[in-house]
Motif scaffolding. Structure first.
Motif, PDB file in Angstrom:
ATOM      1  N   PHE A  44       1.008  -1.293  -0.091  1.00 61.91           N
ATOM      2  CA  PHE A  44       0.057  -0.107   0.061  1.00 61.91           C
ATOM      3  C   PHE A  44       0.829   1.134   0.040  1.00 61.91           C
ATOM      4  CE2 PHE A  44      -2.248  -3.356   2.021  1.00 61.91           C
ATOM      5  CZ  PHE A  44      -3.539  -3.414   1.468  1.00 61.91           C
ATOM      6  N   LEU A  45       0.539   2.128  -0.942  1.00 66.74           N
ATOM      7  CA  LEU A  45       1.134   3.468  -0.892  1.00 66.74           C
ATOM      8  C   LEU A  45       0.320   4.737  -0.942  1.00 66.74           C
ATOM      9  CD1 LEU A  45       3.937   2.591  -3.684  1.00 66.74           C
ATOM     10  CD2 LEU A  45       4.391   2.923  -1.181  1.00 66.74           C
ATOM     11  N   ASN A  46       0.735   5.616  -0.403  1.00 67.08           N
ATOM     12  CA  ASN A  46      -0.233   6.871  -0.309  1.00 67.08           C
ATOM     13  C   ASN A  46      -0.344   7.347  -2.057  1.00 67.08           C
ATOM     14  OD1 ASN A  46       1.807   8.638  -0.665  1.00 67.08           O
ATOM     15  ND2 ASN A  46       1.923   8.813   1.377  1.00 67.08           N
ATOM     16  N   GLN A  47      -1.153   8.331  -2.093  1.00 72.14           N
ATOM     17  CA  GLN A  47      -1.435   8.873  -3.379  1.00 72.14           C
ATOM     18  C   GLN A  47      -0.348   9.613  -4.071  1.00 72.14           C
ATOM     19  OE1 GLN A  47      -3.942   6.705  -4.495  1.00 72.14           O
ATOM     20  NE2 GLN A  47      -4.259   8.444  -5.906  1.00 72.14           N
ATOM     21  N   GLU A  48       0.478  10.229  -3.005  1.00 76.93           N
ATOM     22  CA  GLU A  48       1.549  11.229  -3.317  1.00 76.93           C
ATOM     23  C   GLU A  48       2.903  10.302  -3.707  1.00 76.93           C
ATOM     24  OE1 GLU A  48       1.803  14.391  -4.107  1.00 76.93           O
ATOM     25  OE2 GLU A  48      -0.162  14.428  -3.925  1.00 76.93           O
ATOM     26  N   SER A  49       2.810   9.275  -3.146  1.00 72.65           N
ATOM     27  CA  SER A  49       4.185   8.352  -3.519  1.00 72.65           C
ATOM     28  C   SER A  49       3.817   7.488  -4.648  1.00 72.65           C
ATOM     29  CB  SER A  49       4.178   7.390  -2.333  1.00 72.65           C
ATOM     30  OG  SER A  49       4.548   7.844  -1.245  1.00 72.65           O
ATOM     31  N   MET A  50       2.548   7.295  -5.155  1.00 72.62           N
ATOM     32  CA  MET A  50       2.067   6.578  -6.179  1.00 72.62           C
ATOM     33  C   MET A  50       2.228   7.460  -7.334  1.00 72.62           C
ATOM     34  SD  MET A  50       1.655   3.616  -6.323  1.00 72.62           S
ATOM     35  CE  MET A  50       1.636   3.509  -8.217  1.00 72.62           C
ATOM     36  N   LYS A  51       2.212   8.827  -7.315  1.00 68.59           N
ATOM     37  CA  LYS A  51       2.091   9.736  -8.071  1.00 68.59           C
ATOM     38  C   LYS A  51       3.534   9.873  -8.574  1.00 68.59           C
ATOM     39  CE  LYS A  51       1.218  14.606  -9.539  1.00 68.59           C
ATOM     40  NZ  LYS A  51       0.780  15.939  -9.353  1.00 68.59           N
ATOM     41  N   LYS A  52       4.520   9.931  -7.441  1.00 65.74           N
ATOM     42  CA  LYS A  52       5.911   9.982  -7.923  1.00 65.74           C
ATOM     43  C   LYS A  52       6.452   8.698  -8.473  1.00 65.74           C
ATOM     44  CE  LYS A  52       9.837   9.296  -5.165  1.00 65.74           C
ATOM     45  NZ  LYS A  52      10.376   8.741  -4.344  1.00 65.74           N
ATOM     46  N   TYR A  53       5.867   7.681  -8.092  1.00 70.29           N
ATOM     47  CA  TYR A  53       6.403   6.360  -8.589  1.00 70.29           C
ATOM     48  C   TYR A  53       5.978   6.242 -10.141  1.00 70.29           C
ATOM     49  CZ  TYR A  53       8.275   4.160  -4.532  1.00 70.29           C
ATOM     50  OH  TYR A  53       8.856   3.857  -3.296  1.00 70.29           O
ATOM     51  N   ALA A  54       4.790   6.766 -10.541  1.00 69.88           N
ATOM     52  CA  ALA A  54       4.239   6.813 -11.951  1.00 69.88           C
ATOM     53  C   ALA A  54       4.775   7.680 -12.678  1.00 69.88           C
ATOM     54  CB  ALA A  54       2.739   7.320 -11.813  1.00 69.88           C
ATOM     55  N   THR A  55       5.206   8.970 -12.124  1.00 70.55           N
ATOM     56  CA  THR A  55       6.111   9.934 -13.137  1.00 70.55           C
ATOM     57  C   THR A  55       7.423   9.146 -13.470  1.00 70.55           C
ATOM     58  OG1 THR A  55       5.130  11.679 -11.809  1.00 70.55           O
ATOM     59  CG2 THR A  55       6.891  12.079 -13.157  1.00 70.55           C
TER      60      THR A  55
END
Length: 181
Positions: free
Chosen positions: A98-109
């Motif tokens: 589980f990751l928060n939305q901000e971490s996921m946004k960074k990983y997605a970028t």
């Protein structure tokens, strides 16, 4: 891979994050250890094996045989790509992360940058190698050229196994915060 998971981020040679778009879950699979000795051995097998195969092939060469060998080589390369891809990761889908939305946004970028490099550079070089090797095989009828073209097709098949369009859509969904874990 189970459930056709889509890779979204790779941390060097340590692990890759995969997204299960059916169950909306994220998994982290570590990479298996690689041995460069295997690659060196494979290089010599291909180098000397292609010369041996070419000696057998030359007396029988012809258009129908060329088309048949081309189809067989690409079929074999597809199965090699599937094997390499599925055995590169230590797969455990019983543990999702589980990751928060901000971490996921960074990983997605970061994942999208990796995706672009992989598709544009890796896919481009592989495509050029595949096309040139294949075309020259049909022109000069030398098995070494078919093998060069086949070596270019394996990475192309791996890119296609990764479902590139779905992958890009998911990466953008995480960046725009449209996908929630």
């Amino acid at each position: 891979m189970k459930n056709k998971l889509i890779p979204i981020y790779r941390e060097k040679e340590i692990y890759t994050l995969f997204f299960d778009d059916k169950n909306n879950k994220l998994y982290k699979f570590p990479h298996r250890e690689k041995s460069s000795l295997i690659y060196i051995l494979l290089f010599f097998v291909v180098l000397y094996g292609s010369q041996f195969i070419n000696q057998i092939y030359q007396p029988y060469k012809g258009v129908l045989l060329n088309i048949t060998l081309f189809a067989i080589a690409n079929g074999v390369c597809f199965f090699i790509a599937k094997f390499v891809y599925s055995h590169y990761y230590i797969q455990k889908t019983d543990e999702n992360i589980f990751l928060n939305q901000e971490s996921m946004k960074k990983y997605a970028t970061e994942g999208e940058n990796q995706y672009r490099l992989e598709v544009n550079l890796g896919g481009g070089i592989s495509l050029v190698m595949f096309v040139i090797g294949s075309v020259l095989f049909f022109i000069f009828q030398q098995m070494e050229l078919l093998i060069i073209g086949s070596l270019g097709s394996v990475p192309l098949f791996i890119i296609l196994i990764n479902r590139p369009l779905s992958r890009l859509k998911i990466l953008r969904g995480f960046q725009n915060k449209n996908i929630h874990l």
